[in-house]
Scaffold this active site. Sequence first.
Site, PDB file in Angstrom:
ATOM      1  N   TYR A   1       0.799  -1.225   0.000  1.00  0.00           N
ATOM      2  CA  TYR A   1       0.000   0.000   0.000  1.00  0.00           C
ATOM      3  C   TYR A   1       0.836   1.281   0.000  1.00  0.00           C
ATOM      4  CZ  TYR A   1      -4.243  -2.677   0.467  1.00  0.00           C
ATOM      5  OH  TYR A   1      -5.280  -3.534   0.231  1.00  0.00           O
TER       6      TYR A   1
ATOM      7  N   LYS B   1       2.476 -15.293   3.999  1.00  0.00           N
ATOM      8  CA  LYS B   1       2.773 -16.076   2.794  1.00  0.00           C
ATOM      9  C   LYS B   1       4.286 -16.313   2.763  1.00  0.00           C
ATOM     10  CE  LYS B   1       1.386 -18.016  -1.033  1.00  0.00           C
ATOM     11  NZ  LYS B   1       0.520 -19.211  -1.044  1.00  0.00           N
TER      12      LYS B   1
ATOM     13  N   ASP C   1      -3.520 -18.646   2.120  1.00  0.00           N
ATOM     14  CA  ASP C   1      -4.489 -19.402   1.306  1.00  0.00           C
ATOM     15  C   ASP C   1      -5.228 -20.434   2.149  1.00  0.00           C
ATOM     16  OD1 ASP C   1      -1.814 -20.127   1.300  1.00  0.00           O
ATOM     17  OD2 ASP C   1      -1.808 -21.017  -0.689  1.00  0.00           O
TER      18      ASP C   1
ATOM     19  N   ASP D   1      -6.691  -6.360   4.558  1.00  0.00           N
ATOM     20  CA  ASP D   1      -7.765  -5.770   3.756  1.00  0.00           C
ATOM     21  C   ASP D   1      -8.687  -6.882   3.231  1.00  0.00           C
ATOM     22  OD1 ASP D   1      -9.266  -4.012   2.312  1.00  0.00           O
ATOM     23  OD2 ASP D   1      -7.670  -3.356   0.966  1.00  0.00           O
TER      24      ASP D   1
ATOM     25  N   ASP E   1     -12.802  -8.352   4.687  1.00  0.00           N
ATOM     26  CA  ASP E   1     -14.040  -8.449   3.899  1.00  0.00           C
ATOM     27  C   ASP E   1     -14.559  -9.892   3.902  1.00  0.00           C
ATOM     28  OD1 ASP E   1     -13.639  -5.736   3.231  1.00  0.00           O
ATOM     29  OD2 ASP E   1     -14.553  -6.033   1.266  1.00  0.00           O
TER      30      ASP E   1
END
Length: 332
Positions: free
Chosen positions: A124, A171, A204, A228, A232
């Site tokens: 970001y 990750k 994942d 982020d 959601d």
Amino acid sequence: MNKIITVFRGDGIGPELAESALRILKAAHAPLTYEIFDVGEGEWRRNGALIPDAAFASFEKTRVLLKAPITTPVGGGFRSLNVTLRGKYDLYANIRPVKSSTAVKTPFHDVDIVIFRENTEGLYVGKEEQIDENTVHAVKIVTRKASERIIRDAFEYARLHGRTKVTCVHKANILKRSDGMFLEIFREIARGYADIQADDKIIDNTCMQLVMNPSQFDIMVMQNLYGDLISDLCSGLIGGLGLVPSSNIGKEYAMFEAVHGSAPDIAGKHLANPTAFVWSACMMLEYLKEFECAGKIRQAVDRVLAKGEHLTRDLRGAASTEEYVEAVIAEL
Ligand code: NAI
């Protein structure tokens, strides 16, 4: 004496949400004085400034901001004002509680997760370089300082709130250095919190585990982009984006906003669910140590949700935004 706070009305459903929250705060006699500003795409079109100087000055004075969602153009256009505010005021800890409500029917009844999203770096930072016509490099920044403070905050929060587990989402199997360092710092810090269980999961697998068995998660800490996306996803577990509030906390400034965006598809249609934004206002009241007032509003909202007579359309109800707000005020 009233505390002064800054309010940004935002874009899309933002002004409707700001209006809703202010009506509820006033009905609850919140000991606050408000400095209210139009900001965002609409303000830029009207007056040529995304955030007017007076709005910045107010936040720099009050240091507490209740911010409605702001539209960010996709592809080109200006940089996200949300990302800009988080960076400019070093609002490094984005804390997002996601909790099932008994009143909202979903396949899950016991989701109670708090997401700690690193808010100032990662992808970001927006460092994108056009290498040639067909190649773009995007730089992901990960620093020890930013990683340490968000991870430490997650453990401190767990301890303060009697939580039992912190999960690091990463990750590091692919991004061995950047995510690898984040994970290494997580393990170092976890050693200082023997009373709290610490584990980690690759992102994942985390997504699959969340939609199969979300109650295994308690506190989750992760870098900016992962936070982020995961927030959601988690909002979908409890009935949608209309139900997830957040705080963006730094050492000197704090900003409170719903997790969702400006929802242009329903703007001006009286369909917005103000719950997430009203709960963000409650988080703000708690930050200001106005626990009684926050509790009063939370109870009123819970009663409206439990009765189910004035739910907005996203919660399978038929109430308008205004009817929902009236119902909360009646409970108050
Ligand atoms: P969004 O979160 O605005 O909307 C996604 C879906 O959820 C839409 O169908 C919308 O109608 C629904 N929704 C969201 N909030 C709701 C509410 N309170 N009540 C009922 N339904 C609600 O995401 P989208 O459409 O991807 O983004 C729209 C704009 O918002 C973009 O410009 C984006 O950059 C911006 N955005 C701003 C954020 C912020 O200000 N913190 C955060 C996320 C997106």
